[in-house]
Design a protein around this motif. Sequence first.
Motif, PDB file in Angstrom:
ATOM      1  N   ASN A  62     -15.282 -17.650  15.554  1.00 55.91           N
ATOM      2  CA  ASN A  62     -16.083 -16.870  14.650  1.00 55.91           C
ATOM      3  C   ASN A  62     -14.639 -16.365  13.572  1.00 55.91           C
ATOM      4  O   ASN A  62     -13.544 -16.604  13.874  1.00 55.91           O
ATOM      5  N   GLU A  67     -18.518 -20.950  10.291  1.00 63.31           N
ATOM      6  CA  GLU A  67     -19.104 -20.113   9.329  1.00 63.31           C
ATOM      7  C   GLU A  67     -18.537 -20.359   7.722  1.00 63.31           C
ATOM      8  O   GLU A  67     -19.516 -20.157   6.987  1.00 63.31           O
ATOM      9  N   TYR A 112     -16.686 -13.300   7.898  1.00 63.05           N
ATOM     10  CA  TYR A 112     -17.689 -12.309   8.062  1.00 63.05           C
ATOM     11  C   TYR A 112     -17.111 -10.977   7.617  1.00 63.05           C
ATOM     12  O   TYR A 112     -15.968 -10.468   8.229  1.00 63.05           O
ATOM     13  N   SER A 120     -26.936 -15.488   4.331  1.00 62.37           N
ATOM     14  CA  SER A 120     -26.404 -16.298   5.519  1.00 62.37           C
ATOM     15  C   SER A 120     -27.927 -15.941   6.623  1.00 62.37           C
ATOM     16  O   SER A 120     -28.477 -16.615   7.167  1.00 62.37           O
ATOM     17  N   VAL A 162     -21.794 -12.129  13.022  1.00 59.49           N
ATOM     18  CA  VAL A 162     -21.471 -13.436  12.625  1.00 59.49           C
ATOM     19  C   VAL A 162     -22.402 -14.208  11.580  1.00 59.49           C
ATOM     20  O   VAL A 162     -23.365 -13.870  11.595  1.00 59.49           O
ATOM     21  N   LEU A 163     -21.670 -15.136  10.748  1.00 67.42           N
ATOM     22  CA  LEU A 163     -22.373 -15.699   9.750  1.00 67.42           C
ATOM     23  C   LEU A 163     -23.237 -16.991  10.499  1.00 67.42           C
ATOM     24  O   LEU A 163     -22.791 -17.683  11.379  1.00 67.42           O
ATOM     25  N   THR A 164     -24.334 -17.633   9.899  1.00 62.89           N
ATOM     26  CA  THR A 164     -24.703 -18.651  10.270  1.00 62.89           C
ATOM     27  C   THR A 164     -23.970 -20.022   9.961  1.00 62.89           C
ATOM     28  O   THR A 164     -23.462 -20.378   9.164  1.00 62.89           O
ATOM     29  N   PRO A 165     -23.647 -20.610  11.307  1.00 65.58           N
ATOM     30  CA  PRO A 165     -22.658 -21.616  11.272  1.00 65.58           C
ATOM     31  C   PRO A 165     -22.984 -22.907  10.552  1.00 65.58           C
ATOM     32  O   PRO A 165     -24.262 -23.423  10.575  1.00 65.58           O
ATOM     33  N   PHE A 195     -23.502 -19.775  18.511  1.00 64.88           N
ATOM     34  CA  PHE A 195     -23.020 -18.529  17.693  1.00 64.88           C
ATOM     35  C   PHE A 195     -24.153 -17.378  18.065  1.00 64.88           C
ATOM     36  O   PHE A 195     -23.846 -16.379  18.077  1.00 64.88           O
TER      37      PHE A 195
END
Length: 335
Positions: free
Chosen positions: A92, A143, A147, A158, A173-176, A256
């Motif tokens: 992350n 990501e 973040y 995201s 966390v952001l969408t990978p 994630f």
Amino acid sequence: MLLSLVLHTYSMRYVLPAAVMMGTAPTYVLAWGAWRLLSALLPARFYRELDDRFYTIYQSMVLFFFERYTGVQIIIYGDLPKNKENVVYLSNHQCTVDWIVADMLAIRQNALGHVRYVLKDGLKWLPLYGWYFSQMYLVIFPEGTRYNPEMPKVIADSQLFADKEGLAVLKHVLTPRVKATHVAIDSMKNYLDAVYDVTVAYEGTVDHKGQRKVAPSMTEFLCKECPKVHIYLDRIELKDIPEEQMYMRRWLHERFEVKDKLLIEFYDAKDSKRRNKFPGKCVHSKLSLKKTLPSLLFLGGLTASMLLTESGRKLYVKTWIYGTLIGYLWVSVKA
């Protein structure tokens, strides 16, 4: 006025380590360049071996400041293999310290000289550094960007994207994105030992209302504003990772989701005793001074010797100027 001076001095604690790390860069580049020329007629393995050693010296000096100087506690969860491995490192991404965390793990496996990074495109233009850092402990932040709680639109976009794609919406966390991960694993699968799935949390990044704050920048970290770094590591066998990009995308998002659950537990657990820690056994890992101090003394001594003479100072300045220009030319050609 005295109080203001004290506060200003306190906030400038990063200046000395930053000056040393940046100031020794020309020395490092000159040593590397000399070896690159000398090794031109030798088998490639000779160049790579000493290149790894040069890189280890510089990065271990960096870790002297980020671990020993700051006094930060490194807490590792999961099993970090003792032996060096060829891996893709997935993590992350919260701040500019994240790449240092990869070095923290690598040095504990004697693999520091093998670390390379998939950088944001703009970072390859860093003077003297960018072109070299993007050259096998391959670090990827899927990501794509950090973040940052102070950028709610990035987080909301995201989450909206995940919802539209039928993927789980993630909180911490952001969408990978899968492309870099798929290319790296697919192209190097015959040389990799494993994938390290790493989740990082910086203690002290929650405010008095329980809301998550921005993770520390490199300057804040060097000002000793982060007491502990928690690192959760899953070692994943290649056979457990789908090869086709479509299926790897789903697998990566599931990884994630696991990260998100770990971070929800870390930041938001209702039981205060479970906050600020990941589940399972942990090890408080202190880096030996002999792993870092010799590199600081070596590079610092070489740089000081160069700056003591007029010819050395001229060479130093020219290295900054021409090294930066050559680096820019290199990344432009490679683009």
